[in-house]
Design a protein around this motif. Structure first.
Motif: not given
Length: 426
Positions: A59, A62-63, A66, A245, A249, A252, A366, A370, A373
């Motif tokens: 995470t 990804e954070i 984003q 999106r 998250q 995912r 993005n 976040a 995410t």
């Protein structure tokens, strides 16, 4: 002179194609050696038993990618040249791997809690460096790569990156099994740092021509807020895209726990974890060009929906897998999902907006997801610790199904929408 400029630009495009694919290849090697899916979570597991902290590793990656992107949008939209900002910001996503190698060696002599804190700090720094680079990098690629070759570029760069990631993942798994702790992790992080340095040298060879900038206002907070809000207020299609999106998250969320789940359930050894990551990367490598072609032929919206469906299937297989061998298929499906999430997501994002406001679309697409995410794996880790992994997997399945519904019923391909406008006006 009239023929020199097209020839020069053609040579520059071919040069940029090669050096940026090579940049992606060695960047991928680094991420294979110090994978956020296997190597770093396994290192953190030597420091803590908290499933939440272990699940946060992917995470954080990804954070960091984003969250900061919208913060640089106003400045990026006013840059005549993107390359200088890309090179400066990219330093911050590269040197932390060297710091992690030092931290791994320090695990022998300092308190384990301090090692854990330093590991989280440097992984967070590396990820934030990627996010601060991302808007300028995507804008630069959109500028130096014509639309006719952009899909092929993203596909080939992704393939090269994942080929090297798979090599790095297998090598990393072997090092983890052969070398004693903590030298095994230190070696992985050190090789990742070296690969990042080589990647940076290729990136620095990018050729870019100045563009004319029409915005006369400075990139201040008032301008940023007004232009970002205008994008959200005026484009309902983009708002549906953001919702899809956000839901993805949660779909995912389960991916962050596959390695730990397989380790705890089936006693997966580190070298097998490396092979699993290699399979993931090889699958993504072969799938990326196909995904790019499918997006060009049928639209990236449908490809994204199909990738989310594969994600849901992978979660169901992981949940009901009777043996460790089933996870080879699970990780292969993750590779297909990642190919879609990277190639099609980049392709569809740069299709929104105009040259003047595209940086805002890139940043918003993005940054706005976040929070999801970050929250999704926290919920997943809490569910895994308090109820069991199955409950976290169920939430992922529901999130994936809802995301597919939004993509199919409410989101339109931005390219198709742009093409329809002149017809209505005429």
């Amino acid at each position: 002179m009239q023929t020199a400029t097209p020839m020069r630009h053609g040579n520059d495009m071919r040069h940029n194609f090669v050096v940026n694919v090579m940049d992606g290849a060695f960047f991928g090697l680094a991420l294979g050696m110090a994978s956020y899916v296997t190597v770093i979570p396994l290192f953190v597991e030597t420091l803590t038993t908290s499933t939440i902290l272990i699940g946060l590793i992917a995470t954080i990656h990804e954070i960091g990618w984003q969250l900061p992107q919208i913060l640089t949008s106003a400045r990026v939209s006013r840059l005549p040249l993107y390359r200088r900002m890309v090179l400066f910001m990219s330093l911050h996503e590269r040197w932390p791997f060297l710091a992690l190698a030092v931290v791994a060696l320090l695990a022998m002599v300092i308190d384990v809690r301090l090692v854990l804190i330093l590991t989280l700090i440097f992984t967070g720094w590396q990820s934030l460096g990627g996010g601060l680079t991302a808007t300028a990098w995507q804008s630069m690629i959109g500028k130096i790569m014509p639309p006719t070759v952009r899909g092929r570029f993203f596909g080939l760069q992704s393939s090269a990156a994942n080929l090297m990631t798979s090599i790095g993942a297998v090598l990393g798994g072997l090092l983890l099994g052969v070398l004693p702790y903590p030298y095994n992790f230190a070696a992985c992080f050190a090789i990742a740092a070296l690969a990042m340095g080589i990647s940076y040298l290729f990136l620095a060879q990018t050729r870019e021509q100045k563009r004319s900038v029409t915005q006369s206002e400075p990139a201040n907070w008032q301008t940023f807020r007004r232009e970002a809000w205008a994008v959200l207020r005026n484009d309902s299609n983009f708002r549906w895209f953001i919702l899809a999106r956000v839901l993805s998250q949660f779909a995912r969320m389960a991916l962050a726990f596959y390695t730990i789940y397989a380790t705890r359930t089936f006693d997966m050894p580190p070298e097998v974890a490396g092979i699993m990551t290699g399979i993931l990367s090889l699958t993504q490598m072969f799938a990326s060009p196909i995904v790019g072609w499918l997006g060009d032929q049928f639209g990236n919206r449908l490809v994204l929906a199909g990738g989310t469906l594969l994600m849901v299937i992978s979660v169901m297989l992981a949940m009901f897998a009777p043996s460790l061998e089933w996870f080879y298929l699970v990780f292969a499906l993750v590779g297909l999902t990642n190919a879609v999430q990277w190639t099609s997501m980049l392709a569809i994002t740069v299709e929104f907006g105009t040259d003047e406001n595209r940086a805002y679309y890139i940043g918003l697409s993005n940054t706005l997801i976040a929070p999801a995410t970050l929250i999704a794996p926290l919920i997943g880790g809490w569910l895994a610790d308090s109820v069991g992994f199955a409950s976290a997997f169920h939430v992922s399945i529901v999130g994936g199904i809802l995301s597919i519904i939004v993509l199919l019923l409410f989101v339109r391909n931005p390219v198709a929408r742009k093409r329809a406008i002149p017809k209505r006006a005429g």
